[in-house]
Design a protein around this motif. Structure first.
Motif, PDB file in Angstrom:
ATOM      1  N   THR A 116     -56.933 -20.195 -32.313  1.00  0.00           N
ATOM      2  CA  THR A 116     -57.638 -21.361 -32.844  1.00  0.00           C
ATOM      3  C   THR A 116     -59.089 -21.397 -32.364  1.00  0.00           C
ATOM      4  O   THR A 116     -60.005 -21.626 -33.152  1.00  0.00           O
ATOM      5  N   ARG A 118     -53.528 -17.984 -44.167  1.00  0.00           N
ATOM      6  CA  ARG A 118     -54.042 -18.104 -42.815  1.00  0.00           C
ATOM      7  C   ARG A 118     -55.402 -17.448 -42.709  1.00  0.00           C
ATOM      8  O   ARG A 118     -55.650 -16.418 -43.295  1.00  0.00           O
ATOM      9  N   GLU A 149     -56.478 -25.972 -38.961  1.00  0.00           N
ATOM     10  CA  GLU A 149     -55.382 -25.018 -38.962  1.00  0.00           C
ATOM     11  C   GLU A 149     -54.645 -25.127 -40.289  1.00  0.00           C
ATOM     12  O   GLU A 149     -54.197 -26.202 -40.671  1.00  0.00           O
TER      13      GLU A 149
END
Ligand SMILES: Cc1cc2nc3c(=O)[nH]c(=O)nc-3n(C[C@H](O)[C@H](O)[C@H](O)COP(=O)(O)OP(=O)(O)OC[C@H]3O[C@@H](n4cnc5c(N)ncnc54)[C@H](O)[C@@H]3O)c2cc1C
Length: 409
Positions: free
Chosen positions: A33, A7, A174
């Protein structure tokens, strides 16, 4: 099999003081985000030798050397500000800029919601009427993190400011953990073109009822979300098949030998509340999905389920789950409204249960709502009336203390 990717960090870091910066980036983000997009933009400005300061919209202040403010903001829930942006509109009226400022607003949202980019619209409009702010570009809205729209905005902004911005777009995507699921069962369509599909993850993965499964079909950039029921360590989804819908048709065609990829998104705000004794669950149509899991598992709570469907036949898809929960006493009561058979809606049924609603709220119980946004608005009106008459509370207060939790689409 799980495909693991690292991530990206979403923390906000500065190497220029606020009063030294020429460019100020303000961010409103609920999930991180939008911070990722804003940070990538900030890094490119730094590469172009610009003095930049980035912060959250709630930390808006005065900036001695600023000439240009760029606002990246998401919209949360039903057109609301993300948590780190809730005070911004108040702040722009309280803090007088040291000099005139150019500004641009870029809104992030999803067209799946009627209040698409509503908070960005409000921010842009509030600055437009402020005498010290001049818009550099019209408000720009981005649907579902669409990278080519973002590239268009970035190029336009770069041209206006004579700065070459070379953001690596794929870094903005993402990066989530994808899981492979086996299809255990795929039901026939019911009268409302809805079906139940049961999936089993092929490896250990954490999920619970109320979480979401994100599915991106082959060749598509846009992901579709489905509410999850956890039943016997499998995921059960209730899916409405849309005539021309890409993902719902893809899911409908799957059979037992197939596998699919998807990402489980933790949806904490819609988990069954812990340690709470009285819970009302309200759904219409496919919104019942997460509740099918919740009514089986939480033996310590008194659960009352309200469901609205079209006809008696609509319920056939779910009645096995509901009957077994009633028999096992994990479900205390079940209330139905059929819009076609009885010409009534679930909010009407709820209205006839004032005592149950007010007692549940008085005992610090919770009300969970899942399904269509129009049903949510109708149900909230009924709850607002009961809460104000019986408890002197507003719907906002009930939402803030998590007594009302919603997941509508
Ligand atoms: C938080 C959340 C939870 C959700 N949970 C659920 C759930 O539990 N169950 C569920 O069923 N859905 C759920 N949804 C909705 C779901 O994510 C999808 O939006 C839905 O399944 C439609 O996706 P699709 O790919 O089938 O349709 P899409 O391809 O995205 O099309 C959307 C609609 O447009 C119509 N359409 C498509 N192409 C055309 C065209 N050329 N002309 C005219 N019309 C067209 C389709 O018929 C469809 O009605 C949820 C959404 C959110 C945001």
């Amino acid at each position: 099999m799980t495909i693991k990717r690292k991530r990206k960090t979403t923390s906000i870091i500065n190497n220029t003081l606020k009063d030294k910066a020429e460019f100020i980036i303000l961010v409103g983000s609920e999930t991180g985000t939008t911070i990722r997009f804003a940070t990538a933009f900030k890094n490119e400005l730094i590469k172009a030798n610009k003095a930049v300061f980035i912060t959250e919209l709630n930390r808006y202040s005065s900036y001695k050397n600023a000439k240009n403010i760029i606002i990246f903001t998401a919209t949360y829930g039903d057109g609301n500000a993300p948590a780190n942006a809730q005070n911004f509109i108040k702040l722009i009226h309280l803090i007088e800029p040291k000099r005139n400022l150019n500004y641009s607003v870029i809104g992030f949202g999803s067209k799946q919601y009627p209040a698409f980019c509503q908070f960005a619209i409000l921010v842009h409009a509030s600055l437009q009427i402020h005498p010290k702010f001049t818009p550099e570009m019209p408000l720009f809205k981005i649907d579902e993190q669409n990278l080519s729209s973002f590239e268009n905005w970035k190029n336009e902004w770069g041209n206006l400011n004579n700065i070459n911005l070379d953001i690596n777009l794929t870094d903005l995507l993402e990066k989530e953990e994808e899981t492979i699921f086996k299809i255990i069962n795929n039901s026939k369509l019911n009268i409302d073109n809805t079906f139940l599909i049961r999936l089993k993850p092929t490896n250990k993965v954490k999920f619970t009822s109320g979480d979401l499964l994100a599915i991106t079909t082959k060749g598509e950039e846009k992901k579709r979300l489905y509410s999850v029921a956890k039943i016997d360590n499998t995921l059960v989804l209730s899916v409405k098949k849309h005539d021309l819908g890409i993902c719902s048709n893809y899911l409908h065609k799957l059979s037992k030998t197939d596998v699919i990829k998807g990402t489980i998104q933790e949806n904490k705000k819609f988990h069954f509340p812990k340690k709470i004794k009285d819970v009302i669950l309200i759904a219409n149509g496919t919104g019942i999905a997460p509740f099918l899991g919740m009514i089986q598992k939480n033996k310590k709570a008194r659960i009352h389920l309200f469901w609205g469907g079209k006809t008696k036949k609509s319920l056939e898809l779910y009645d096995k789950h509901i009957i077994s929960a009633l028999e096992n006493k994990t479900l205390t009561s079940f209330h139905i409204a059929y819009s076609q058979d009885q010409q009534t809606y679930i909010q009407k049924t709820l209205e006839s249960q004032t005592v149950l609603v007010s007692n549940t709220l008085r005992r610090n119980g919770a009300i969970l709502i899942c399904g269509s946004l129009s049903m949510q608005f109708g149900v909230e009106k009924v709850i607002a009336k009961i809460a104000s008459q019986e408890l002197n509370l507003t719907i906002e207060e009930l939402k803030n203390n998590k007594q009302i939790r919603t997941d509508c689409y």
